[in-house]
Design a protein around this motif. Structure first.
Motif, PDB file in Angstrom:
ATOM      1  N   PRO A 195       0.651  -1.105   0.023  1.00 51.71           N
ATOM      2  CA  PRO A 195       0.116   0.071   0.029  1.00 51.71           C
ATOM      3  C   PRO A 195       0.780   1.297   0.074  1.00 51.71           C
ATOM      4  N   SER A 196       0.138   2.312  -0.790  1.00 52.17           N
ATOM      5  CA  SER A 196       1.010   3.693  -0.662  1.00 52.17           C
ATOM      6  C   SER A 196       0.082   4.846   0.028  1.00 52.17           C
ATOM      7  N   PRO A 197       0.673   5.699   0.579  1.00 50.38           N
ATOM      8  CA  PRO A 197      -0.118   6.698   0.987  1.00 50.38           C
ATOM      9  C   PRO A 197      -1.080   7.517  -0.165  1.00 50.38           C
ATOM     10  N   ALA A 198      -2.281   7.802  -0.012  1.00 51.20           N
ATOM     11  CA  ALA A 198      -2.795   8.633  -0.900  1.00 51.20           C
ATOM     12  C   ALA A 198      -2.434  10.057  -0.721  1.00 51.20           C
ATOM     13  N   GLU A 199      -1.628  10.482  -1.518  1.00 46.59           N
ATOM     14  CA  GLU A 199      -1.096  11.878  -1.325  1.00 46.59           C
ATOM     15  C   GLU A 199      -2.128  12.913  -2.006  1.00 46.59           C
ATOM     16  N   ASP A 200      -2.219  12.670  -3.185  1.00 46.65           N
ATOM     17  CA  ASP A 200      -2.890  13.465  -4.224  1.00 46.65           C
ATOM     18  C   ASP A 200      -3.971  12.850  -4.659  1.00 46.65           C
ATOM     19  N   PHE A 201      -5.237  12.637  -3.824  1.00 41.19           N
ATOM     20  CA  PHE A 201      -6.049  11.793  -3.763  1.00 41.19           C
ATOM     21  C   PHE A 201      -7.214  12.682  -4.882  1.00 41.19           C
ATOM     22  N   LYS A 202      -7.273  12.446  -6.082  1.00 39.84           N
ATOM     23  CA  LYS A 202      -7.933  13.139  -7.280  1.00 39.84           C
ATOM     24  C   LYS A 202      -9.180  12.195  -7.569  1.00 39.84           C
ATOM     25  N   GLU A 203     -10.317  12.793  -7.409  1.00 36.53           N
ATOM     26  CA  GLU A 203     -11.454  12.142  -8.169  1.00 36.53           C
ATOM     27  C   GLU A 203     -12.004  12.911  -9.490  1.00 36.53           C
ATOM     28  N   GLN A 204     -12.105  11.859 -10.462  1.00 36.71           N
ATOM     29  CA  GLN A 204     -12.699  12.373 -11.763  1.00 36.71           C
ATOM     30  C   GLN A 204     -13.790  11.708 -12.081  1.00 36.71           C
ATOM     31  N   ARG A 205     -14.480  11.951 -13.389  1.00 36.46           N
ATOM     32  CA  ARG A 205     -15.467  11.041 -13.758  1.00 36.46           C
ATOM     33  C   ARG A 205     -14.871  10.259 -15.151  1.00 36.46           C
ATOM     34  N   LEU A 206     -15.441   9.011 -15.319  1.00 36.92           N
ATOM     35  CA  LEU A 206     -14.697   8.150 -16.301  1.00 36.92           C
ATOM     36  C   LEU A 206     -16.229   7.559 -16.833  1.00 36.92           C
ATOM     37  N   SER A 207     -15.815   7.536 -18.238  1.00 34.61           N
ATOM     38  CA  SER A 207     -16.791   6.876 -19.000  1.00 34.61           C
ATOM     39  C   SER A 207     -16.321   5.599 -19.465  1.00 34.61           C
ATOM     40  N   LEU A 208     -16.774   4.468 -19.236  1.00 26.68           N
ATOM     41  CA  LEU A 208     -16.099   3.240 -20.051  1.00 26.68           C
ATOM     42  C   LEU A 208     -16.253   3.157 -21.595  1.00 26.68           C
ATOM     43  N   ASP A 209     -17.440   3.713 -22.042  1.00 27.36           N
ATOM     44  CA  ASP A 209     -17.542   3.982 -23.161  1.00 27.36           C
ATOM     45  C   ASP A 209     -16.578   4.705 -23.849  1.00 27.36           C
ATOM     46  N   ASP A 210     -15.949   5.769 -23.161  1.00 23.69           N
ATOM     47  CA  ASP A 210     -15.174   6.641 -23.666  1.00 23.69           C
ATOM     48  C   ASP A 210     -13.734   6.090 -23.881  1.00 23.69           C
ATOM     49  N   GLU A 211     -13.556   5.138 -22.818  1.00 22.66           N
ATOM     50  CA  GLU A 211     -12.269   4.458 -22.750  1.00 22.66           C
ATOM     51  C   GLU A 211     -12.171   2.819 -23.482  1.00 22.66           C
ATOM     52  N   LEU A 212     -13.363   2.352 -23.750  1.00 22.08           N
ATOM     53  CA  LEU A 212     -13.325   1.152 -24.350  1.00 22.08           C
ATOM     54  C   LEU A 212     -13.968   1.064 -25.922  1.00 22.08           C
ATOM     55  N   VAL A 213     -14.558   2.120 -26.439  1.00 21.80           N
ATOM     56  CA  VAL A 213     -15.264   2.179 -27.503  1.00 21.80           C
ATOM     57  C   VAL A 213     -14.650   3.393 -28.176  1.00 21.80           C
ATOM     58  N   LYS A 214     -14.193   3.025 -29.579  1.00 20.82           N
ATOM     59  CA  LYS A 214     -13.392   3.887 -30.365  1.00 20.82           C
ATOM     60  C   LYS A 214     -14.395   4.201 -31.561  1.00 20.82           C
ATOM     61  N   ASN A 215     -15.235   3.205 -31.896  1.00 25.39           N
ATOM     62  CA  ASN A 215     -16.179   3.734 -33.116  1.00 25.39           C
ATOM     63  C   ASN A 215     -17.567   3.284 -32.671  1.00 25.39           C
ATOM     64  N   LYS A 216     -18.359   4.270 -32.027  1.00 25.66           N
ATOM     65  CA  LYS A 216     -19.718   4.015 -31.279  1.00 25.66           C
ATOM     66  C   LYS A 216     -20.498   3.227 -32.148  1.00 25.66           C
ATOM     67  N   GLU A 217     -20.629   3.673 -33.649  1.00 25.94           N
ATOM     68  CA  GLU A 217     -21.648   3.080 -34.537  1.00 25.94           C
ATOM     69  C   GLU A 217     -21.478   1.682 -34.933  1.00 25.94           C
ATOM     70  N   ALA A 218     -20.178   1.253 -34.601  1.00 26.77           N
ATOM     71  CA  ALA A 218     -19.675   0.060 -35.065  1.00 26.77           C
ATOM     72  C   ALA A 218     -19.420  -0.959 -34.089  1.00 26.77           C
ATOM     73  N   THR A 219     -19.908  -0.469 -32.562  1.00 29.24           N
ATOM     74  CA  THR A 219     -19.361  -1.267 -31.491  1.00 29.24           C
ATOM     75  C   THR A 219     -20.544  -1.876 -30.816  1.00 29.24           C
ATOM     76  N   PHE A 220     -20.519  -2.988 -30.232  1.00 29.98           N
ATOM     77  CA  PHE A 220     -21.472  -3.708 -29.588  1.00 29.98           C
ATOM     78  C   PHE A 220     -20.695  -4.722 -28.425  1.00 29.98           C
ATOM     79  N   TYR A 221     -21.539  -5.057 -27.577  1.00 30.90           N
ATOM     80  CA  TYR A 221     -21.067  -5.996 -26.441  1.00 30.90           C
ATOM     81  C   TYR A 221     -21.864  -7.236 -26.754  1.00 30.90           C
TER      82      TYR A 221
END
Length: 147
Positions: free
Chosen positions: A34-60
């Motif tokens: 474990p490491s100390p949480a010095e700069d504990f930053k919270e952001q918003r993350l969309s898995l679609d933005d991370e995993l999907v490169k072409n929304k019109e051609a992507t399926f799960y």
């Protein structure tokens, strides 16, 4: 959400929701000591933005079965499939074969196409002119449940 179920895969079409996302802590989580949480930053993350490169051609699709366990694809895993990517040797592809969807590794050699499972208990499938065969999309990511 649009769904389609075959014997081995259940397909889902992604539904983009503007501004959607989940809390994301951009600190790097140690898998060692474990490491100390010095700069504990919270952001918003969309898995679609991370995993999907072409929304019109992507399926799960959910995996059903054990033929690809050697590639890390287990029963009930969720696949991210991009239909805009070019099929190539050694890629993992979702294929429509003789009326059923299946996921296998593509093997292309000397003008022949083979579908190779990643489990020795399943046979390698040689594609011939007699098969009704379409490479439907390429698997780009897998989402697993950890219990």
């Amino acid at each position: 959400m649009i769904t389609y179920k075959s014997q081995h895969l259940t397909f889902f079409m992604p539904e983009a929701i503007e501004g959607a996302g989940t809390n994301f802590f951009d600190t790097g989580i140690s898998a060692g000591f474990p490491s100390p949480a010095e700069d504990f930053k919270e952001q918003r993350l969309s898995l679609d933005d991370e995993l999907v490169k072409n929304k019109e051609a992507t399926f799960y699709a959910k995996v059903s079965g054990q033929s690809m366990i050697g590639a890390g694809l287990d029963d009930n895993d969720l696949l991210v499939i991009d239909r805009s990517l070019e099929p190539a040797n050694n890629k993992i592809a979702v294929c429509f074969l003789d009326g059923e969807f299946t996921v296998k590794r593509l093997r292309v050699s000397n003008g022949e196409v083979w579908l190779q499972p990643e489990n020795p208990n399943y046979p390698i499938i040689k594609i011939t002119e007699d098969n009704n065969f379409v490479i439907w999309g390429i698997v780009t990511n897998v989402i697993k449940k950890v219990y």
